[in-house]
Scaffold this active site. Sequence first.
Site, PDB file in Angstrom:
ATOM      1  N   GLU A  14      55.340   1.310 -68.824  1.00 39.69           N
ATOM      2  CA  GLU A  14      54.212   2.330 -69.133  1.00 39.69           C
ATOM      3  C   GLU A  14      54.499   3.926 -68.133  1.00 39.69           C
ATOM      4  OE1 GLU A  14      50.109   1.093 -69.852  1.00 39.69           O
ATOM      5  OE2 GLU A  14      49.495   2.786 -68.257  1.00 39.69           O
ATOM      6  N   ALA A  48      41.647  10.668 -71.305  1.00 40.92           N
ATOM      7  CA  ALA A  48      40.434  10.572 -71.939  1.00 40.92           C
ATOM      8  C   ALA A  48      39.876  12.176 -72.485  1.00 40.92           C
ATOM      9  CB  ALA A  48      39.470   9.971 -71.313  1.00 40.92           C
ATOM     10  N   ASP A 105      37.921   6.597 -70.421  1.00 38.91           N
ATOM     11  CA  ASP A 105      36.555   6.734 -69.638  1.00 38.91           C
ATOM     12  C   ASP A 105      36.288   8.214 -69.784  1.00 38.91           C
ATOM     13  OD1 ASP A 105      36.222   3.983 -68.804  1.00 38.91           O
ATOM     14  OD2 ASP A 105      38.183   4.556 -67.614  1.00 38.91           O
TER      15      ASP A 105
HETATM   16  P1  FAD Z   1      36.184  -1.292 -74.891  1.00 37.28           P
HETATM   17  O1  FAD Z   1      37.204  -2.349 -75.487  1.00 37.28           O
HETATM   18  O2  FAD Z   1      35.439  -0.499 -75.704  1.00 37.28           O
HETATM   19  O3  FAD Z   1      35.314  -1.812 -73.717  1.00 37.28           O
HETATM   20  C1  FAD Z   1      34.730  -1.045 -72.676  1.00 37.28           C
HETATM   21  C2  FAD Z   1      33.347  -1.792 -72.258  1.00 37.28           C
HETATM   22  O4  FAD Z   1      32.392  -2.039 -73.517  1.00 37.28           O
HETATM   23  C3  FAD Z   1      33.589  -3.172 -71.964  1.00 37.28           C
HETATM   24  O5  FAD Z   1      32.752  -3.097 -70.773  1.00 37.28           O
HETATM   25  C4  FAD Z   1      33.136  -3.903 -73.185  1.00 37.28           C
HETATM   26  O6  FAD Z   1      32.983  -5.366 -72.802  1.00 37.28           O
HETATM   27  C5  FAD Z   1      32.178  -3.166 -73.882  1.00 37.28           C
HETATM   28  N1  FAD Z   1      32.372  -3.197 -75.130  1.00 37.28           N
HETATM   29  C6  FAD Z   1      33.373  -3.286 -75.820  1.00 37.28           C
HETATM   30  N2  FAD Z   1      32.944  -3.239 -77.193  1.00 37.28           N
HETATM   31  C7  FAD Z   1      31.631  -3.319 -77.190  1.00 37.28           C
HETATM   32  C8  FAD Z   1      30.531  -3.370 -78.389  1.00 37.28           C
HETATM   33  N3  FAD Z   1      31.196  -3.278 -79.646  1.00 37.28           N
HETATM   34  N4  FAD Z   1      29.342  -3.269 -78.047  1.00 37.28           N
HETATM   35  C9  FAD Z   1      28.960  -3.247 -76.724  1.00 37.28           C
HETATM   36  N5  FAD Z   1      29.715  -3.391 -75.894  1.00 37.28           N
HETATM   37  C10 FAD Z   1      31.223  -3.285 -76.000  1.00 37.28           C
HETATM   38  N6  FAD Z   1      42.396   5.075 -70.343  1.00 37.28           N
HETATM   39  C11 FAD Z   1      42.910   6.357 -70.773  1.00 37.28           C
HETATM   40  O7  FAD Z   1      41.870   7.189 -70.796  1.00 37.28           O
HETATM   41  N7  FAD Z   1      43.965   6.441 -71.532  1.00 37.28           N
HETATM   42  C12 FAD Z   1      44.934   5.508 -71.601  1.00 37.28           C
HETATM   43  O8  FAD Z   1      45.846   5.636 -72.100  1.00 37.28           O
HETATM   44  C13 FAD Z   1      44.599   4.274 -71.128  1.00 37.28           C
HETATM   45  N8  FAD Z   1      45.369   3.201 -71.514  1.00 37.28           N
HETATM   46  C14 FAD Z   1      45.050   1.773 -70.968  1.00 37.28           C
HETATM   47  C15 FAD Z   1      45.889   0.586 -70.893  1.00 37.28           C
HETATM   48  C16 FAD Z   1      45.751  -0.375 -70.700  1.00 37.28           C
HETATM   49  C17 FAD Z   1      46.666  -1.449 -71.164  1.00 37.28           C
HETATM   50  C18 FAD Z   1      44.457  -0.731 -70.116  1.00 37.28           C
HETATM   51  C19 FAD Z   1      43.881  -2.171 -69.686  1.00 37.28           C
HETATM   52  C20 FAD Z   1      43.571   0.271 -69.763  1.00 37.28           C
HETATM   53  C21 FAD Z   1      43.991   1.630 -70.183  1.00 37.28           C
HETATM   54  N9  FAD Z   1      43.294   2.795 -70.074  1.00 37.28           N
HETATM   55  C22 FAD Z   1      43.287   4.141 -70.515  1.00 37.28           C
HETATM   56  C23 FAD Z   1      41.570   2.403 -69.333  1.00 37.28           C
HETATM   57  C24 FAD Z   1      40.464   2.338 -70.420  1.00 37.28           C
HETATM   58  O9  FAD Z   1      40.366   3.174 -71.176  1.00 37.28           O
HETATM   59  C25 FAD Z   1      39.303   1.912 -69.538  1.00 37.28           C
HETATM   60  O10 FAD Z   1      39.287   0.715 -68.826  1.00 37.28           O
HETATM   61  C26 FAD Z   1      38.164   1.822 -70.399  1.00 37.28           C
HETATM   62  O11 FAD Z   1      36.958   1.997 -69.391  1.00 37.28           O
HETATM   63  C27 FAD Z   1      37.767   0.950 -71.497  1.00 37.28           C
HETATM   64  O12 FAD Z   1      38.863   0.826 -72.435  1.00 37.28           O
HETATM   65  P2  FAD Z   1      38.734  -0.212 -73.639  1.00 37.28           P
HETATM   66  O13 FAD Z   1      39.478   0.251 -74.592  1.00 37.28           O
HETATM   67  O14 FAD Z   1      39.010  -1.426 -72.943  1.00 37.28           O
HETATM   68  O15 FAD Z   1      37.001  -0.319 -74.094  1.00 37.28           O
END
Ligand code: FAD
Length: 281
Positions: A14, A48, A105
Amino acid sequence: METQKKHPRTFGFEFFPPKSAEGIERLRAARRQLAQLKPTFFSVTYGAGGSTRDRTLETVFEMQAEGLEVAPHISSVGATKAEIVALLELYRSKGVRRIVAVRGDPPSGSPSAGELRHANELVALIRAATGDWFRIVVACYPEFHPQSRTAQDDIDNFKRKIDTGADSAITQYFYNAEAYFRFVDECEARGIGVPIVPGIMPIGNFAQLARFSDACGAEIPRWLRMRMQGFSDDISSIRSYGLDVVTELCDQLLAAGAPGLHFYTMNQAGLTTTIWQRLGL
Ligand code: FAD
């Protein structure tokens, strides 16, 4: 770990999109070196709210032109559905086949602006707009996402992304292999069978890593923190101890059947290359 063992291994490196002309040159040099290791794909993060949109696009297309397989990250926070679909169409027109789909975020930590609240809605939008064109990779958290109410809830939310159509997942980084093994076993018990590829963070700058880890739901075990703090600003001891720890972690994960590794390279080739070579990959 039983279902994980059945998947072929994938290896990802990455990058983040660099800001300065110097950063662009440094990344070019890093990926020339890393390309020699022949990973399955490279990925490029997305700020983000679209804050790196143009730089992410430039980096992705430049790497594609070099013949590399690239998976752009895409985030939903702060974006409209129309903006996301336009970006997906652009990637599809350029032949991109793999996307890392995350929520992102909001910069202020406030509830997300934009039309989608969670990453499962982003996965649904990608499938609705582009069918099966993209292989969709989502994020998951062996030590659980900082905003999740309970561990169980977080796994339910992860499952929602898979049930909506995600093909595989990459984990947040961790230094405690047991957290990954337990997480994967719980996912398997909940019927999640997709590959869950461990995210690996090599340790270069420990002070920075410690600050970052507090915010993103990754724990630095006490034994590791104490050792690293003991090295103070002795960079070479930090790197050397970090290499030992992370190589051993990778070795343990692969030996137990992890379906590959995804390296958070921080746009640097050195540590990832050394770990790769020590693992004999
Ligand atoms: P979600 O899956 O939406 O989860 C976020 C929170 O909401 C969790 O606590 C989950 O339990 C809760 N949740 C999920 N779905 C629901 C629902 N339907 N109802 C209620 N609660 C729910 N950030 C960036 O800005 N750019 C990037 O390119 C980037 N790449 C990443 C790559 C990887 C491999 C990882 C691990 C993280 C990356 N991140 C990136 C960080 C990521 O955006 C953050 O960790 C963010 O806080 C959560 O993203 P997520 O897609 O896991 O969100």
